[in-house]
Enzyme design. Structure first.
Site, mmCIF file in Angstrom:
data_model
loop_
_atom_site.group_PDB
_atom_site.id
_atom_site.type_symbol
_atom_site.label_atom_id
_atom_site.label_comp_id
_atom_site.label_asym_id
_atom_site.label_seq_id
_atom_site.Cartn_x
_atom_site.Cartn_y
_atom_site.Cartn_z
ATOM 1 N N ALA A 174 26.053 -11.646 -27.522
ATOM 2 C CA ALA A 174 26.777 -10.611 -26.758
ATOM 3 C C ALA A 174 28.199 -10.427 -27.309
ATOM 4 O O ALA A 174 28.799 -11.415 -27.745
ATOM 5 C CB ALA A 174 26.855 -11.000 -25.292
ATOM 6 N N PRO A 175 28.707 -9.183 -27.332
ATOM 7 C CA PRO A 175 28.134 -7.941 -26.807
ATOM 8 C C PRO A 175 27.173 -7.226 -27.750
ATOM 9 O O PRO A 175 26.732 -6.125 -27.447
ATOM 10 C CB PRO A 175 29.381 -7.082 -26.561
ATOM 11 C CG PRO A 175 30.345 -7.525 -27.620
ATOM 12 C CD PRO A 175 30.098 -8.997 -27.803
ATOM 13 N N GLY A 176 26.842 -7.814 -28.897
ATOM 14 C CA GLY A 176 25.736 -7.266 -29.667
ATOM 15 C C GLY A 176 26.101 -6.522 -30.935
ATOM 16 O O GLY A 176 25.235 -5.883 -31.544
ATOM 17 N N LYS A 204 26.852 -7.621 -33.950
ATOM 18 C CA LYS A 204 26.159 -8.122 -35.149
ATOM 19 C C LYS A 204 24.648 -7.977 -34.995
ATOM 20 O O LYS A 204 23.947 -7.682 -35.951
ATOM 21 C CB LYS A 204 26.585 -9.562 -35.448
ATOM 22 C CG LYS A 204 28.073 -9.611 -35.766
ATOM 23 C CD LYS A 204 28.606 -10.975 -36.016
ATOM 24 C CE LYS A 204 30.130 -10.963 -36.036
ATOM 25 N NZ LYS A 204 30.737 -10.824 -34.699
ATOM 26 N N ASP A 262 20.577 -21.191 -23.375
ATOM 27 C CA ASP A 262 21.641 -21.928 -24.038
ATOM 28 C C ASP A 262 21.191 -22.108 -25.485
ATOM 29 O O ASP A 262 20.139 -22.706 -25.737
ATOM 30 C CB ASP A 262 21.819 -23.283 -23.337
ATOM 31 C CG ASP A 262 22.991 -24.064 -23.916
ATOM 32 O OD1 ASP A 262 23.289 -23.892 -25.113
ATOM 33 O OD2 ASP A 262 23.603 -24.842 -23.170
ATOM 34 N N ASP A 290 27.267 -16.916 -34.611
ATOM 35 C CA ASP A 290 28.603 -16.328 -34.502
ATOM 36 C C ASP A 290 29.220 -17.023 -33.292
ATOM 37 O O ASP A 290 29.149 -16.539 -32.171
ATOM 38 C CB ASP A 290 28.469 -14.813 -34.307
ATOM 39 C CG ASP A 290 29.800 -14.112 -34.343
ATOM 40 O OD1 ASP A 290 30.681 -14.532 -35.116
ATOM 41 O OD2 ASP A 290 29.973 -13.132 -33.586
ATOM 42 N N CYS A 341 35.951 -16.408 -35.277
ATOM 43 C CA CYS A 341 37.149 -15.592 -35.472
ATOM 44 C C CYS A 341 38.381 -16.461 -35.188
ATOM 45 O O CYS A 341 39.293 -16.034 -34.495
ATOM 46 C CB CYS A 341 37.105 -14.338 -34.608
ATOM 47 S SG CYS A 341 36.897 -14.656 -32.869
HETATM 48 C C1 SAM Z 1 31.890 -14.696 -30.702
HETATM 49 S S1 SAM Z 1 30.940 -14.225 -29.363
HETATM 50 C C2 SAM Z 1 29.592 -13.378 -30.138
HETATM 51 C C3 SAM Z 1 29.905 -11.975 -30.585
HETATM 52 C C4 SAM Z 1 28.658 -11.247 -31.058
HETATM 53 N N1 SAM Z 1 27.990 -11.976 -32.104
HETATM 54 C C5 SAM Z 1 28.954 -9.840 -31.536
HETATM 55 O O1 SAM Z 1 29.013 -9.602 -32.725
HETATM 56 O O2 SAM Z 1 29.082 -8.947 -30.681
HETATM 57 C C6 SAM Z 1 30.189 -15.705 -28.872
HETATM 58 C C7 SAM Z 1 29.155 -15.552 -27.765
HETATM 59 O O3 SAM Z 1 28.504 -16.810 -27.581
HETATM 60 C C8 SAM Z 1 28.191 -16.935 -26.214
HETATM 61 N N2 SAM Z 1 27.899 -18.362 -25.959
HETATM 62 C C9 SAM Z 1 28.741 -19.338 -25.545
HETATM 63 N N3 SAM Z 1 28.081 -20.499 -25.440
HETATM 64 C C10 SAM Z 1 26.800 -20.265 -25.812
HETATM 65 C C11 SAM Z 1 25.617 -21.060 -25.895
HETATM 66 N N4 SAM Z 1 25.650 -22.345 -25.592
HETATM 67 N N5 SAM Z 1 24.474 -20.475 -26.289
HETATM 68 C C12 SAM Z 1 24.434 -19.153 -26.593
HETATM 69 N N6 SAM Z 1 25.512 -18.351 -26.521
HETATM 70 C C13 SAM Z 1 26.676 -18.895 -26.130
HETATM 71 C C14 SAM Z 1 29.431 -16.397 -25.524
HETATM 72 O O4 SAM Z 1 29.154 -16.062 -24.189
HETATM 73 C C15 SAM Z 1 29.748 -15.187 -26.406
HETATM 74 O O5 SAM Z 1 29.110 -14.046 -25.901
#
Ligand code: SAM
Length: 474
Positions: A115-117, A119, A164, A181, A234
Site C-alpha cells: 500500500a498504497p500500490g 509499485k 503480515d 519495499d 526511502c
Molecule cells: C514503504 S510503504 C510501501 C509503499 C508501496 N510499495 C508503494 O509503492 O506504494 C511500506 C508498507 O508496508 C506496510 N507494512 C508494515 N509492516 C508490514 C508487514 N509486517 N507486512 C506487510 N506490510 C507491512 C506499511 O503499512 C506500508 O503500507
C-alpha cells in the site's frame, strides 16, 4: 518545510556523501511532483494533449518512459484524468525499485508491502499481457488505498492480500520475483511538501530494522532459487539498508551489480559504525537527493541462490475469512450488456470471481492466488447483485466505458463533472433511461451514476471520489 532537528540528525551521514553542501541545499527545496501515464487508460499523446489544453508544463523523465515531472499545477491528484485513471502520481526516485525488479510478462510476482500500490501498479503494467502480481499489505486501514489504486488504474492482473508479510503463507519457491519495499524511518522523504519531519528515535529505528530483517528473510524463503528479490527503503540509515542485507543474506542471496541509465547513484556502504559489512552490499544503490534532484532512496537487487533456507520459525496465521472463488453466478454480465450496449464478446476474455453472493469481480484469465493464500480481491469489481437488479461498479465502467453504446450520460460542463467526482447529486436533463448510467465528461470515463426524474446521483465509491476545486486544473 519543517527543518528543526533534521540538520543535526542527518549530520551522521555526511561522511557517506560526495558533496554535503549540495545535499543540504537540495534538502531545502521541495520536490517537483512526478507522475506516469497509465497505458491501460490513456496514451502519452492523449495525456500530453490534455496538459497542453490546461497549460500544464511537463518534463519527460529520461530513465522511465511515460513518466513526467509536472513543472506547474499544484495538485495532480485532483484532476478529472486522475479520477479516470489516466496516470499515477509517484515520487520519482521510488519508481527505481521496479526498474531494479525488472518484471517480465508471464511471471508471478509478490509485492510484500504494497500500500498504497504505486509499485504494484508499475509491476502490473509492465507484466502485461500475462502474469500476476500479488499485492500484500498488513495494515487494514491502508488496504483501501491499495484497492483504490487497483480499481482506478483498472489493473486486472492484481490480487490483493492482507497478511503480515513476515508470515506470508504462500508456498515457498514459486515466485519469480519478490519486492520488499520496506516500512522504514522515511528520512529520504523530507523534501515532500506535505512532510512534517520528526527526529527518528533509536528505539524506532531498531524496531524498523527488526521488521525489515524479518520481511527480507521471508522474501528469500518465498522466491524461487535463481529468482530476484528487490529490497528498497526511502531512508538514509545504513542500519535499515546495508546492515539489514548483511544480517539476512547469508548464503541465500547475493546482491547483484546493476545501474539505471540516466540516474546517478552512490554505492552501498560497506563500513558503518566501526563494522565491516559483506562486500556485495556495495552493489546496492544509494540515491542521495542531490544526485538526481529527487527524494532519497535505497535499492538492492538480490539474486536468490539455491541454498535451502530453514523453515520460518513463526507459524502462518490465516485470518478467518470467506474465500474468494471462481464465480458461479455470471448472469449479471448479460444484464450489463443489455443496459449499456456492450458487445458480449468484450467479457469473454476475462475470468470472474466472487466472495459470497454479492459482488462479481473480473480479472485476466490466468490470475489467481496460490493455494493457501486467501485474497481480499482478484482484479476489479464488475457489478453487484442487489435483490432484483444489478448495480455496475465504477471501476469497471471507468475501464470499459469507452465501449458503452447506451445509457451513457455525457456531462455538459466541467462544473457538473466536478460535482459528480466529488460524490454529489445534481439536476441534469439527459436522454437516458432511468436507472444506472455510465457518466462521461469529454474523454474522461467517470463511472457509475443513478439517473431518474432529472436527477443524477453519483455512485462513485468513497475511495475513488476526489475533491476537485473549481480553480484546480481539471
Ligand atoms: C514503504 S510503504 C510501501 C509503499 C508501496 N510499495 C508503494 O509503492 O506504494 C511500506 C508498507 O508496508 C506496510 N507494512 C508494515 N509492516 C508490514 C508487514 N509486517 N507486512 C506487510 N506490510 C507491512 C506499511 O503499512 C506500508 O503500507
Amino acid at each position: 518545510m519543517e527543518r528543526a532537528g533534521w540538520e543535526e540528525a542527518f549530520r551522521r551521514y555526511m561522511p557517506l556523501v560526495d558533496d554535503p553542501q549540495a545535499l543540504w541545499a537540495c534538502l531545502y527545496t521541495p520536490l517537483t511532483p512526478c507522475l506516469w501515464v497509465n497505458p491501460i487508460k490513456a496514451t502519452v499523446e492523449e495525456f500530453q494533449a490534455y496538459c497542453a489544453e490546461e497549460g500544464l508544463r511537463l518534463e519527460p523523465i529520461s530513465w522511465y518512459p511515460g513518466a513526467f515531472r509536472l513543472l506547474n499545477g499544484e495538485r495532480p491528484g485532483a484532476t478529472l484524468p486522475f479520477v479516470a485513471g489516466w496516470y499515477y502520481v509517484q515520487e520519482e526516485i521510488a519508481m527505481s525499485a521496479v526498474v531494479a525488479l525488472d518484471p517480465q510478462p508471464g511471471e508471478r510476482i509478490l509485492d510484500l508491502c504494497a500500500a498504497p500500490g504505486g509499485k504494484t501498479a508499475q509491476i502490473a503494467v509492465r507484466l502485461r499481457p500475462t502474469g500476476v502480481v500479488i499485492a500484500n499489505e498488513r495494515q487494514m486501514e491502508r488496504l483501501s488505498s491499495l484497492r483504490a489504486t487497483v480499481d482506478r488504474l483498472g489493473l486486472l492482473n492484481v490480487v490483493v492480500t492482507w497478511y503480515d508479510g513476515r508470515l506470508f503463507p504462500a508456498p515457498e519457491g514459486i515466485w519469480d520475483r519478490v519486492l520488499v519495499d520496506a516500512p522504514c524511518t522515511g528520512e529520504g522523504t523530507v523534501r515532500k511538501p506535505s512532510q512534517r519531519w520528526r527526529p527518528v528515535t533509536e528505539r524506532f529505528r531498531r524496531a524498523c530494522a527488526a521488521l525489515q530483517r524479518a520481511l527480507l528473510r521471508r522474501a528469500l524463503q518465498l522466491v524461487k532459487p535463481g529468482g530476484i528479490v528487490v529490497y528498497s527503503t526511502c531512508t538514509f540509515a545504513p542500519e535499515e539498508n546495508e546492515m539489514v542485507l548483511d544480517a539476512v543474506l547469508g548464503d541465500y542471496g547475493v546482491v547483484e551489480p546493476f545501474s539505471i541509465a540516466g540516474l546517478r547513484a552512490m554505492p552501498g556502504v560497506t563500513q558503518w559504525a566501526g563494522k565491516s559489512l559483506r562486500h556485495d552490499v556495495g552493489y546496492a544503490l544509494r540515491f542521495w537527493p542531490h544526485l538526481n534532484d529527487t527524494g532519497g532512496f535505497f535499492v538492492a537487487r538480490i539474486r536468490r541462490t539455491d541454498v535451502p533456507m530453514p523453515a520460518s520459525a513463526l507459524p502462518s496465521v490465516l485470518k478467518p475469512r470467506v474465500p474468494m472463488e471462481p464465480a458461479t453466478r455470471t448472469e449479471g454480465i448479460a444484464a450489463l450488456c443489455q443496459r449499456f450496449g456492450f458487445a458480449p464478446e468484450l467479457f469473454a476474455a476475462y475470468r470472474y470471481w466472487m466472495r459470497g453472493q454479492e459482488t462479481l469481480w473480473m480479472a485476466l484469465p490466468e490470475v489467481e492466488s496460490p493455494a493457501g493464500v486467501i485474497p481480499e480481491s482478484v482484479g476489479i469489481p464488475l457489478l453487484s447483485y442487489k435483490r432484483k437488479h444489478i448495480k455496475p461498479k465504477t471501476a469497471a465502467l471507468q475501464l470499459l466505458g469507452r465501449e458503452a453504446r447506451r445509457n451513457v450520460l455525457e456531462l455538459p460542463e466541467r462544473a457538473a463533472a466536478l460535482r459528480f467526482v466529488n460524490g454529489q447529486s445534481q439536476n441534469i436533463l439527459a436522454d437516458v433511461e432511468p436507472g444506472f448510467v455510465h457518466v462521461r465528461y469529454r474523454r474522461f470515463e467517470l463511472g457509475c451514476g443513478l439517473y431518474g426524474r432529472g436527477q443524477l446521483h453519483s455512485q462513485i465509491p468513497r475511495g475513488l471520489q476526489t475533491l476537485i476545486a473549481q480553480n484546480d486544473h481539471a
